[in-house]
Design an enzyme around this catalytic site. Structure first.
Site, PDB file in Angstrom:
ATOM      1  N   HIS A  24       0.831  -1.206   0.000  1.00 13.00           N
ATOM      2  CA  HIS A  24       0.000   0.000   0.000  1.00 13.00           C
ATOM      3  C   HIS A  24       0.864   1.254   0.000  1.00 13.00           C
ATOM      4  CE1 HIS A  24      -4.036   1.769   0.647  1.00 13.00           C
ATOM      5  NE2 HIS A  24      -3.355   2.750   1.194  1.00 13.00           N
ATOM      6  N   ASP A  26       0.266   5.487  -1.101  1.00 14.03           N
ATOM      7  CA  ASP A  26      -0.730   6.485  -1.494  1.00 14.03           C
ATOM      8  C   ASP A  26      -0.163   7.602  -2.359  1.00 14.03           C
ATOM      9  OD1 ASP A  26      -3.468   6.003  -0.441  1.00 14.03           O
ATOM     10  OD2 ASP A  26      -2.419   5.793   1.462  1.00 14.03           O
ATOM     11  N   GLU A 127      -8.978   1.492  -2.384  1.00 17.75           N
ATOM     12  CA  GLU A 127      -9.071   1.559  -0.928  1.00 17.75           C
ATOM     13  C   GLU A 127     -10.454   2.079  -0.524  1.00 17.75           C
ATOM     14  OE1 GLU A 127      -6.384   2.935   2.884  1.00 17.75           O
ATOM     15  OE2 GLU A 127      -6.179   4.040   1.009  1.00 17.75           O
ATOM     16  N   HIS A 154     -13.115   2.081   3.898  1.00 19.51           N
ATOM     17  CA  HIS A 154     -12.036   2.926   4.395  1.00 19.51           C
ATOM     18  C   HIS A 154     -12.412   3.291   5.833  1.00 19.51           C
ATOM     19  CE1 HIS A 154      -9.331   6.583   4.538  1.00 19.51           C
ATOM     20  NE2 HIS A 154      -8.503   5.574   4.290  1.00 19.51           N
ATOM     21  N   HIS A 195      -8.675  -1.742   7.401  1.00 16.03           N
ATOM     22  CA  HIS A 195      -9.684  -0.706   7.651  1.00 16.03           C
ATOM     23  C   HIS A 195     -11.049  -1.250   8.087  1.00 16.03           C
ATOM     24  CE1 HIS A 195      -7.850   3.168   6.807  1.00 16.03           C
ATOM     25  NE2 HIS A 195      -7.215   2.616   5.778  1.00 16.03           N
ATOM     26  N   HIS A 216      -2.349  -3.198   4.693  1.00 23.16           N
ATOM     27  CA  HIS A 216      -1.562  -2.335   5.583  1.00 23.16           C
ATOM     28  C   HIS A 216      -2.197  -2.312   6.977  1.00 23.16           C
ATOM     29  CE1 HIS A 216      -4.641   0.223   3.829  1.00 23.16           C
ATOM     30  NE2 HIS A 216      -4.272   1.310   4.475  1.00 23.16           N
ATOM     31  N   ASP A 324       2.276   2.071   3.776  1.00 28.89           N
ATOM     32  CA  ASP A 324       1.347   3.207   3.755  1.00 28.89           C
ATOM     33  C   ASP A 324       2.071   4.539   3.563  1.00 28.89           C
ATOM     34  OD1 ASP A 324      -1.136   4.387   3.657  1.00 28.89           O
ATOM     35  OD2 ASP A 324      -1.527   4.286   5.803  1.00 28.89           O
TER      36      ASP A 324
END
Length: 396
Positions: A24, A26, A127, A154, A195, A216, A324
């Protein structure tokens, strides 16, 4: 924090052969927030350390061989589906812009081919189930565009699944939520349980016929945060065949940071900002809060503590890494950006982890899990057509 030169040399040598598959990152969202997808303004071919955790030189330095790029969009966006398409477009353009460094990857075989060619396999993960807007057709569309996992939620619930950080509503997965899982199995899209609420984790494990991932997430027994994985869920991974990819986010791995983060999030909201805002304005508010209230600092050792526990509970065949990066304001000391993975491997070597175990952690487990999901999909597509279910038909 220091490691022996021998440990770091061993770590770097291991990563040459078995590089990190990171679950993961971003970067696409950071590029949206910082430069509205102007890839020239944040050219990752060069050092972007003043702005980003991620660029190509530091990915190389960190020994990264495959990256799941998150095509995350905020769950409060009214146009989540087109925004997700923009994120996919961003990843596509990054790969096209850097063909000598990044290789598009859809399958486990693609990952191995990228490794053989010396390029970084680039995969995508959505995500949050809000990105499909309660539509299995949209889910299939994301798969067709290259998305190979979807996190079921999420930070907020979706209509068919409960999030770890929202008030329970569905009690886990609804009937439509279970159908989403089954359709993901049929496609070969990995079910990502980061999540989600623990009830959702358990329901998804009951519903799935393919291995799941946590792209993650860390251990709840080591750090009591709802984003982390309870031991009873980790214990189910061997039977499922899936994997948990430990995250580096301090507020999920260090208990003192959990408490500090709750206060920092309240401060962001008091300034009218989303608590995950990593824009320049958001970071300014974060820095000012930190000046008044020094944050607790996680370290490489903090993350290794999670891996030690998760190995004991789930076994080495079911672990991976999901840093992350560029999705968190703060990182552990020694894991400051994507160049830091050798430090974690050196720490684990010094704790007695074997090279075969580390090869599973960095590369082999992630490739195996994606390949296993592909095997399930081939079997299911042979006997089951695409689902025509709707949330109205199943959940009323």
């Amino acid at each position: 924090m220091t490691f022996s030169p021998d440990s770091l040399d061993e770590a770097r040598a291991l990563l040459q052969e078995f590089p990190v598959v990171d679950g993961h990152n971003d970067l696409p969202w950071a590029l949206r927030e910082q430069v509205a997808y102007d890839l020239g303004a944040r050219d990752i071919a060069g050092d972007q350390g003043a702005h980003l955790h991620t660029d190509l030189p530091r990915l190389r330095e960190g020994g990264v061989g495959a990256q799941y790029w998150s095509v995350y969009v905020r769950s409060d966006l009214p146009d989540a589906v087109p925004a997700t398409l923009e994120q996919i477009d961003c990843v596509t353009r990054l790969i096209e812009r850097h063909p000598a460094e990044l290789a598009p990857a859809l399958t486990a075989a693609d990952m191995e081919a990228a490794r053989a060619s010396g390029r970084i396999a680039s995969l995508m993960g959505a995500e949050g189930g809000h990105s499909i807007a309660n539509s299995l057709g949209t889910l299939r569309g994301l798969y067709a565009l290259g998305v190979r996992y979807m996190t079921l939620t999420h930070n907020d619930n979706v209509d068919w699944a409960d999030s770890a950080t929202d008030e329970p509503k569905a009690g886990g997965l609804t009937a439509f939520g279970r159908e989403v899982v089954r359709e993901m199995n049929r496609l070969g899209m990995l079910v990502d349980l980061s999540h989600v609420a623990a009830t959702t984790m358990r329901d998804a494990l009951d519903a799935t016929s393919a291995p799941v991932i946590f792209s993650h997430s860390s251990s709840r027994a080591v750090c009591d945060h709802p984003r982390n994985i309870p031991d009873d869920v980790l214990e189910r991974l061997p039977a499922n065949g899936g994997m948990a990819m430990v995250t580096f986010v301090p507020k999920f791995v260090l208990q003192a940071a959990v408490d500090w983060t709750a206060a920092a999030d309240d401060n962001m909201r008091a300034h009218g900002l989303h608590h995950l805002d990593t824009s320049e304005a958001g970071m300014k508010v974060h820095r000012e809060f930190e000046e008044r209230h020094p944050r607790p600092v996680a370290t490489v050792s903090t993350v290794a503590d999670h891996l030690d526990h998760m190995r004991e509970v789930a076994g080495i065949d079911h672990l991976g890494i999901g840093g992350d990066y560029d999705g968190t304001a703060f990182t552990p000391d020694g894991l400051n950006d994507v160049s830091g993975y050798p430090n974690l491997i050196a720490e684990l070597l010094e704790r007695g982890w074997s090279k075969p175990d580390l090869a599973k952690l960095t590369w082999q487990n992630a490739v195996r899990v994606l390949g296993a999901a592909e095997d399930v999909a081939r079997e299911e597509r042979a006997v089951r057509p695409a689902s025509h279910a709707t949330i109205e038909s199943l959940d009323g």
